[in-house]
Each structure stands twice: as C-alpha cells, then as structure tokens.
Design an enzyme around this catalytic site. Structure first.
Site, PDB file in Angstrom:
ATOM      1  CB  CYS A  92      71.653  81.944 -34.203  1.00 57.66           C
ATOM      2  SG  CYS A  92      71.700  80.710 -35.525  1.00 57.66           S
ATOM      3  CG  HIS A 134      66.079  82.312 -35.524  1.00 53.73           C
ATOM      4  ND1 HIS A 134      66.928  83.322 -35.104  1.00 53.73           N
ATOM      5  CD2 HIS A 134      66.893  81.268 -35.834  1.00 53.73           C
ATOM      6  CE1 HIS A 134      68.176  82.890 -35.163  1.00 53.73           C
ATOM      7  NE2 HIS A 134      68.190  81.650 -35.599  1.00 53.73           N
ATOM      8  CD  GLU A 135      65.547  77.603 -35.680  1.00 51.93           C
ATOM      9  OE1 GLU A 135      66.299  77.178 -36.573  1.00 51.93           O
ATOM     10  OE2 GLU A 135      65.974  78.086 -34.619  1.00 51.93           O
ATOM     11  CG  HIS A 138      68.457  79.081 -39.812  1.00 55.03           C
ATOM     12  ND1 HIS A 138      69.739  79.515 -40.052  1.00 55.03           N
ATOM     13  CD2 HIS A 138      68.271  79.207 -38.482  1.00 55.03           C
ATOM     14  CE1 HIS A 138      70.286  79.893 -38.908  1.00 55.03           C
ATOM     15  NE2 HIS A 138      69.431  79.720 -37.930  1.00 55.03           N
TER      16      HIS A 138
HETATM   17 CO    CO Z   1      69.574  80.159 -35.937  1.00 53.88          CO
END
Ligand code: CO
Length: 164
Positions: A92, A134-135, A138
């Site tokens: 990341c 993953h995004e 966020h």
């Molecule tokens: Co990230």
C-alpha cells in the site's frame, strides 16, 4: 497533493458517497491518477490524499497484463463474492515497505459509477479483485494492516517505525 501515511487518522474514516459528477470531480480523478502513476502504485483511494469521498482509481497494469488503462470507481460496492479466497503479497502506498498476505475473495461482481454518474458493473478476478477489495477497504476506513494476523501486524508496525 501529498500522500497520507499510516497511522494518519484520515485512513480510518469512512468516506462519503459522491453525489455531484462535475468538473471538480473530474479534476480530482485526474489528480488521483497522476499521484498513483507518480508513486508507481496500482491503486489509490481518496483518503490516501486526505479526502473523504468514495472514490478510488486502479491501474490495469499488473504482472499479467499491461494495457495502460486506469479505471475509476465512484461509489463502488460488491454485489457478489466467490467463496474461494486468494492472497498475494499486498502492499500500500500509505505504508511503504510493508507487504502482507491478506485473504481476499477470488472473484467479485461489483457495481460502481463512472465520472459522469453512469452506473456500471464488472466482474473482477485475480489481482484486480484483490486490488478492488483493498481499495474498497480504504473507503470504509479499514487499513490492510487491520486485517493482518497479530504477528504480521507487529512486524508491519516495526517496519514503519511505530512498533510498540
Ligand atoms: Co492501500
């Protein structure tokens, strides 16, 4: 725009839905794409540049495919996910030097809006599926270190110089 690094509190905040699809949104998306390319990432979520909008960008350039496309995902969500999991060594931009194995759904059916507000759907597999999850994390204020095992988490914090 500058990158935000873990453990900045901005990375733990759930983002807001985008409702206005205007010039400001378009320039924000273009800015996010340039930051991602400059930092050599394959994904960048709005909180990583200090924002709180439900937006991320993702490069199609992976070890398996290089067609130089950049996808924009606005108000993304997962409609369906496979029972099967996969994992790769995940990194990341907000945690330089940290790589973690996080189980992610192998295949996902997603819905999102494009920069004009049109609703789109896609089926993502492999590294694109991993990157999307993953995004999306966020955007929900979840950082990948939060998903790591206790030992991996400890090692990650040490690498970042914030180990306890
Ligand atoms: Co990230």
């Amino acid at each position: 725009m500058k990158l935000v690094y873990y453990p900045n509190a901005i990375l733990s905040v759930k983002t807001q839905e985008v409702t206005v699809f205007d010039e400001n949104l378009h320039s924000l998306l273009d800015e996010m794409k340039s930051v991602m390319l400059a930092e050599k990432g394959i994904g960048l979520a709005n909180p990583q540049i200090g924002g709180n909008s439900a937006i991320f960008v993702m490069s199609s350039n992976t070890p398996f495919k290089k067609n130089n496309e950049i996808y924009e995902f606005i108000n993304p969500k997962i409609l369906e996910k496979s029972k099967g999991y996969i994992q790769i060594s995940e990194g990341c931009l907000s945690a330089p030097g940290v790589f973690l194995m996080i189980p992610r759904h192998e295949e996902i059916h997603v819905q999102y809006q494009d920069r004009y507000g049109n609703i789109k759907q896609a089926i993502l597999m492999g590294i694109e599926s991993i990157c999307f999850q993953h995004e999306l994390d966020h955007l929900n204020g979840v950082f990948f270190i939060d998903r790591a095992s206790r030992n991996e988490r400890r090692a990650a914090l040490k690498i970042l110089g914030i180990g306890k």
